[in-house]
Structures are given as C-alpha cells and as structure tokens.
Enzyme design. Structure first.
Site, PDB file in Angstrom:
ATOM      1  N   CYS A  64       0.872  -1.175   0.000  1.00 19.90           N
ATOM      2  CA  CYS A  64       0.000   0.000   0.000  1.00 19.90           C
ATOM      3  C   CYS A  64       0.907   1.223   0.000  1.00 19.90           C
ATOM      4  O   CYS A  64       2.111   1.102  -0.249  1.00 19.90           O
ATOM      5  CB  CYS A  64      -0.984  -0.010   1.173  1.00 19.90           C
ATOM      6  SG  CYS A  64      -0.278   0.251   2.809  1.00 19.90           S
ATOM      7  N   ASN A  84       2.441   1.544   4.194  1.00 24.08           N
ATOM      8  CA  ASN A  84       2.733   0.288   4.873  1.00 24.08           C
ATOM      9  C   ASN A  84       2.451   0.358   6.374  1.00 24.08           C
ATOM     10  O   ASN A  84       3.177  -0.217   7.181  1.00 24.08           O
ATOM     11  CB  ASN A  84       4.175  -0.155   4.596  1.00 24.08           C
ATOM     12  CG  ASN A  84       4.484  -1.584   5.016  1.00 24.08           C
ATOM     13  OD1 ASN A  84       5.569  -1.880   5.460  1.00 24.08           O
ATOM     14  ND2 ASN A  84       3.526  -2.488   4.878  1.00 24.08           N
ATOM     15  N   CYS A 135      -1.300   0.629   7.305  1.00 23.22           N
ATOM     16  CA  CYS A 135      -2.712   0.243   7.458  1.00 23.22           C
ATOM     17  C   CYS A 135      -3.057  -0.992   6.622  1.00 23.22           C
ATOM     18  O   CYS A 135      -3.207  -2.089   7.152  1.00 23.22           O
ATOM     19  CB  CYS A 135      -3.647   1.391   7.073  1.00 23.22           C
ATOM     20  SG  CYS A 135      -3.608   2.795   8.195  1.00 23.22           S
ATOM     21  N   ARG A 136      -3.192  -0.796   5.327  1.00 24.32           N
ATOM     22  CA  ARG A 136      -3.737  -1.841   4.469  1.00 24.32           C
ATOM     23  C   ARG A 136      -2.790  -3.017   4.239  1.00 24.32           C
ATOM     24  O   ARG A 136      -3.187  -4.180   4.402  1.00 24.32           O
ATOM     25  CB  ARG A 136      -4.183  -1.245   3.145  1.00 24.32           C
ATOM     26  CG  ARG A 136      -5.277  -0.204   3.322  1.00 24.32           C
ATOM     27  CD  ARG A 136      -5.584   0.545   2.046  1.00 24.32           C
ATOM     28  NE  ARG A 136      -4.447   1.401   1.683  1.00 24.32           N
ATOM     29  CZ  ARG A 136      -4.328   2.020   0.520  1.00 24.32           C
ATOM     30  NH1 ARG A 136      -5.256   1.868  -0.406  1.00 24.32           N
ATOM     31  NH2 ARG A 136      -3.291   2.799   0.279  1.00 24.32           N
ATOM     32  N   ASP A 169      -8.117   3.453   1.499  1.00 25.34           N
ATOM     33  CA  ASP A 169      -7.215   3.877   2.570  1.00 25.34           C
ATOM     34  C   ASP A 169      -8.049   4.427   3.728  1.00 25.34           C
ATOM     35  O   ASP A 169      -8.740   5.428   3.575  1.00 25.34           O
ATOM     36  CB  ASP A 169      -6.256   4.941   2.061  1.00 25.34           C
ATOM     37  CG  ASP A 169      -5.146   5.264   3.033  1.00 25.34           C
ATOM     38  OD1 ASP A 169      -5.255   4.895   4.217  1.00 25.34           O
ATOM     39  OD2 ASP A 169      -4.161   5.888   2.609  1.00 25.34           O
TER      40      ASP A 169
END
Length: 160
Positions: A12, A15, A17-18, A129
């Site tokens: 993502c 690097n 959250c997702r 996001d």
C-alpha cells in the site's frame, strides 16, 4: 528436491494500514493451513515515510479485536522485491501503477496485481485507505483483506 517457498508481498502507500493488515491476516491463514514453511509473507509501502513504524494503532486494534496477533514494521518497497516475490499485491490502482512503473521493462507485470482480484464474497476494485476516516473504514479494510486473503491462499495452494 523441494520447491522453494512461494513469496507474497502486500503493498500500500505507507505500509501502516492496508498492507500490514493483509500481511497479518494472510500470515494467520497460512499458519492455520499448515503452510508456514512453504509460504513467505511480507508487506511494504510505495513511500518510505513510515519506515520502521508499527502498524497504525487503529488498524492494529481492529485486527486485534478479530483475534489476530499484531506484528511487523513498515518499510519501503524496493526494485529487488520485484525479483524476489512471486505474488505482489497492491491495495489500490495508484499502488499498482507505482509498482508497474518500478518494473521499467515490464518483466514482472504479470505477478503485480490488485489484492481485491482475489476477493470471493465482496465486490470491490480496491482496498480504500482508512487513514483519514473513522472506525468504519478500518472495519471495511479488515473485511476486504480477510476475503481477499482467503481467495489468495486458495490460489497459492494450487502452486504448492
């Protein structure tokens, strides 16, 4: 002679959250399926701003509430990652485009895909996001990641 492990990278932007959510969920699925030694997992961001940071506390809390162990720290994706990993899964189209630009000769385009390409139950074309939103966004990410990771594992099990 044994086959080398299948290597999976989730990507993502930052690097935090997702992609770490996908790494955490996928690692859990892989361990429960007994493939820990056969599938190697990592995550990275297209930017290095958060390098060294733990996953976002809100994403971590969301996953922890679902029973996942939280681990890992952010790093930026490198050109070498395109060589090393067999499956490179982008959270959204912007991440996908960034990764494909990094692959200047198009050598690795076939292994760079959207994570949501593996969703089985949820119809989605990207993992949004959640960083600037509320708790609903983190729950949505967790739902999408769980669905996509299950589909990804089923695909990779055919390679093992």
């Amino acid at each position: 002679m044994s086959k080398p492990p299948v290597r999976v990278l989730f990507v993502c932007m930052g690097n935090i959250c997702r992609s770490p959510a996908a790494e955490i969920v996928f690692r859990d699925l892989v361990e429960k399926a007994g493939w820990k030694e056969r599938i190697k997992i990592d995550s990275a961001g297209t930017i290095g701003y958060h390098s060294g940071h733990a996953p976002d506390r809100r994403m971590a809390a969301t996953l922890k509430a679902r029973g996942y162990s939280i681990l890992g720290s952010a790093r930026q994706v490198t050109p070498q990652d395109l060589e090393i990993f067999d499956h490179i899964l982008a959270a959204d189209r912007e991440n996908l485009a960034d990764l494909r630009r990094m692959d200047r000769h198009g050598t690795h385009h076939s292994k760079i895909r959207l994570l949501t390409d593996h969703c089985q139950s949820i119809d989605a074309d990207h993992v949004p996001d959640p960083y600037y939103g509320g708790q609903d966004g983190f729950e949505r990410v967790a739902d999408l990641v769980e669905d996509a990771c299950q589909g990804l594992l089923e695909e990779i099990e055919k390679e093992l």
